[in-house]
Design an enzyme around this catalytic site. Structure first.
Site, PDB file in Angstrom:
ATOM      1  N   GLY A 130       0.833  -1.208   0.000  1.00 15.75           N
ATOM      2  CA  GLY A 130       0.000   0.000   0.000  1.00 15.75           C
ATOM      3  C   GLY A 130       0.864   1.251   0.000  1.00 15.75           C
ATOM      4  N   ARG A 185       0.881  -5.279  -5.694  1.00 12.86           N
ATOM      5  CA  ARG A 185       1.145  -6.495  -4.924  1.00 12.86           C
ATOM      6  C   ARG A 185       1.372  -7.572  -5.987  1.00 12.86           C
ATOM      7  NH1 ARG A 185      -0.370  -4.502   0.189  1.00 12.86           N
ATOM      8  NH2 ARG A 185      -2.214  -3.181   0.208  1.00 12.86           N
ATOM      9  N   ASP A 200       5.919  -4.759   6.065  1.00 19.24           N
ATOM     10  CA  ASP A 200       6.582  -6.038   6.361  1.00 19.24           C
ATOM     11  C   ASP A 200       6.333  -7.083   5.271  1.00 19.24           C
ATOM     12  OD1 ASP A 200       3.938  -6.257   7.056  1.00 19.24           O
ATOM     13  OD2 ASP A 200       4.287  -7.341   8.922  1.00 19.24           O
ATOM     14  N   THR A 245       4.501   2.608   5.533  1.00 16.97           N
ATOM     15  CA  THR A 245       3.102   2.172   5.638  1.00 16.97           C
ATOM     16  C   THR A 245       2.399   3.058   6.659  1.00 16.97           C
ATOM     17  OG1 THR A 245       1.622   0.447   6.507  1.00 16.97           O
ATOM     18  CG2 THR A 245       3.900   0.298   7.202  1.00 16.97           C
ATOM     19  N   ASP A 261       0.258   2.047   8.612  1.00 20.23           N
ATOM     20  CA  ASP A 261      -0.168   1.201   9.739  1.00 20.23           C
ATOM     21  C   ASP A 261       0.774   1.255  10.949  1.00 20.23           C
ATOM     22  OD1 ASP A 261      -2.127   0.445   7.957  1.00 20.23           O
ATOM     23  OD2 ASP A 261      -1.144  -1.431   7.401  1.00 20.23           O
ATOM     24  N   ASP A 298       2.919  -0.804  11.760  1.00 22.23           N
ATOM     25  CA  ASP A 298       2.956  -2.136  12.375  1.00 22.23           C
ATOM     26  C   ASP A 298       4.251  -2.883  12.073  1.00 22.23           C
ATOM     27  OD1 ASP A 298       2.449  -2.353   9.681  1.00 22.23           O
ATOM     28  OD2 ASP A 298       0.944  -3.922   9.872  1.00 22.23           O
ATOM     29  N   ARG A 350      -4.890  -2.210   9.205  1.00 19.17           N
ATOM     30  CA  ARG A 350      -4.841  -3.664   8.973  1.00 19.17           C
ATOM     31  C   ARG A 350      -5.106  -4.402  10.278  1.00 19.17           C
ATOM     32  NH1 ARG A 350      -3.033  -6.204   4.297  1.00 19.17           N
ATOM     33  NH2 ARG A 350      -2.012  -4.361   3.518  1.00 19.17           N
ATOM     34  N   ALA A 361     -10.983  11.366  21.639  1.00 15.35           N
ATOM     35  CA  ALA A 361     -12.107  10.415  21.563  1.00 15.35           C
ATOM     36  C   ALA A 361     -12.365   9.796  22.935  1.00 15.35           C
ATOM     37  CB  ALA A 361     -11.783   9.323  20.549  1.00 15.35           C
TER      38      ALA A 361
HETATM   39  O1  F6P Z   1      -1.261  -1.441   4.748  1.00 15.11           O
HETATM   40  C1  F6P Z   1      -1.838  -0.212   4.425  1.00 15.11           C
HETATM   41  C2  F6P Z   1      -3.330  -0.370   4.234  1.00 15.11           C
HETATM   42  O2  F6P Z   1      -3.865   0.885   3.874  1.00 15.11           O
HETATM   43  C3  F6P Z   1      -4.085  -0.940   5.438  1.00 15.11           C
HETATM   44  O3  F6P Z   1      -4.318   0.032   6.420  1.00 15.11           O
HETATM   45  C4  F6P Z   1      -5.318  -1.478   4.772  1.00 15.11           C
HETATM   46  O4  F6P Z   1      -5.909  -2.508   5.537  1.00 15.11           O
HETATM   47  C5  F6P Z   1      -4.778  -2.018   3.478  1.00 15.11           C
HETATM   48  O5  F6P Z   1      -3.589  -1.295   3.193  1.00 15.11           O
HETATM   49  C6  F6P Z   1      -5.688  -1.902   2.279  1.00 15.11           C
HETATM   50  O6  F6P Z   1      -5.055  -2.556   1.228  1.00 15.11           O
HETATM   51  P1  F6P Z   1      -5.491  -2.442  -0.297  1.00 15.11           P
HETATM   52  O7  F6P Z   1      -4.867  -1.201  -0.860  1.00 15.11           O
HETATM   53  O8  F6P Z   1      -4.924  -3.669  -0.935  1.00 15.11           O
HETATM   54  O9  F6P Z   1      -6.985  -2.383  -0.326  1.00 15.11           O
END
Ligand code: F6P
Length: 318
Positions: free
Chosen positions: A11, A72, A103, A125, A127, A129, A171, A186
């Site tokens: 992504g 991908r 990752d 990313t 995320d 993560d 994710r 929040a």
């Molecule tokens: O890893 C980045 C991310 O935006 C995540 O937050 C999300 O779950 C995923 O990619 C979405 O992936 P795609 O672009 O394949 O829909």
């Protein structure tokens, strides 16, 4: 090493262009040549390469997305695909590779390293993560993008005394959700790392009603459930009529913040220089404000933890 390449994979995230620019400019600065690989590992297999000289990376520092595009690649998962990629790289005189991604992308980088191609990873990313770094490129921008959107939701939530569930990306991790929750003030955050009891949440919601809150905001990480599923559960268990907003891909777009621009510039430069001094199979990280290298495997084998301090803040300050 005279010629290295750079690609973006997985992504996209804001700041990837700043990292590409840093890899290219550092390479030229060191008197070497930089090649851009289009569409991640797909372009590596197809030999889709472009020269990345100084003019090619002009004006991209603050541009969102990635000028190299991203994809991908199923073909790269096969041994045949990887062999083809390596042959194409060797034929083009590429002697090292910088992989910018998450990752998942680093699994591919490790395989190339094992096949004898020097490879360095740069974590990009939204995320956050990835173990081995305090922050990934794009995370800070995504938090700020979500903050801007949620401040607008707050206005309407408070005008109508409403309960809002905002679903954010991430994710399977709750980093984005947690920082967004603290930044927006929040009342609740729901993350995959912690167990959720809808019954308990309903009880807390009714208590907050007693405290005469004019509106309530729940930040939900996408890895737990969808916002609509949570809405239905809150309705069934506590009779709550929540409104739902899914922020979605908006969180991946836009110009990087100053933090991400600087982080990406530092990481890109450090990755190129690491290749030049013979490093490989490693990922660049920012730990306590310093550039460090760690094994690529660490990025996926080690679980990165949420900050207990931030989790405590959501509860104390709601
Ligand atoms: O890893 C980045 C991310 O935006 C995540 O937050 C999300 O779950 C995923 O990619 C979405 O992936 P795609 O672009 O394949 O829909």
């Amino acid at each position: 090493m005279n010629r290295i390449a750079v690609l973006t994979s997985g992504g996209d995230s804001p700041g990837m262009n700043a990292a590409i620019r840093a890899v290219a400019k550092t390479t030229v600065y060191n008197g070497k040549e930089c090649i851009g690989v289009m569409r991640g590992y797909e372009g590596l297999i197809d030999g889709e390469y472009i020269p990345l000289d100084r003019p090619a990376v002009g004006g991209i520092l603050h541009r969102g997305g990635t000028i190299l595009k991203t994809a991908r690649s199923d073909r790269f998962r096969t041994e045949e695909g990887r062999k083809e990629a390596l042959e194409k790289m060797r034929a083009a005189g590429i002697e090292g590779l910088v992989v910018i991604g998450g990752d998942g992308s680093f699994h591919g980088a490790k395989l190339l390293h094992d096949m004898g191609m020097p490879t360095i990873g740069v974590p990009g990313t939204i995320d956050n993560d990835v173990s081995g770094t305090d922050e990934t490129i794009g995370y800070d921008t995504a938090v700020n993008t979500a903050l801007e959107a949620i401040m607008k939701l707050r206005d309407t939530a408070s005008s109508h005394d409403r309960l809002f569930i905002v679903e954010v990306m991430g994710r399977n991790a709750g980093f984005l959700a947690l920082e967004v929750a603290v930044a927006t003030g929040a009342e609740y955050v729901v993350v995959p790392e912690l167990p959720l009891s809808i019954g308990k949440l309903c009880q807390t919601l009714s208590e907050s009603h007693v405290h005469k809150k004019s509106h309530t905001l729940i930040i939900l990480a996408e890895g737990v459930m969808t916002a609509n599923e949570m809405k239905n559960q809150l309705q069934d268990t506590g009779g709550y009529d929540a409104r739902v907003t899914v922020l979605g891909y908006i969180q991946r777009g836009g110009s990087p913040t100053a933090f991400d621009t600087i982080l990406a510039s530092r990481m890109g430069a450090y990755a190129a220089e690491s290749l030049f001094v013979g490093k490989s199979g490693l990922m660049v990280g920012n730990i306590s404000h310093r550039m460090v290298l760690s094994d690529l495997e660490r990025s996926w084998s080690e679980q990165k933890s949420l900050s207990p301090e931030l989790l405590g803040l959501v509860e104390k300050l709601n």
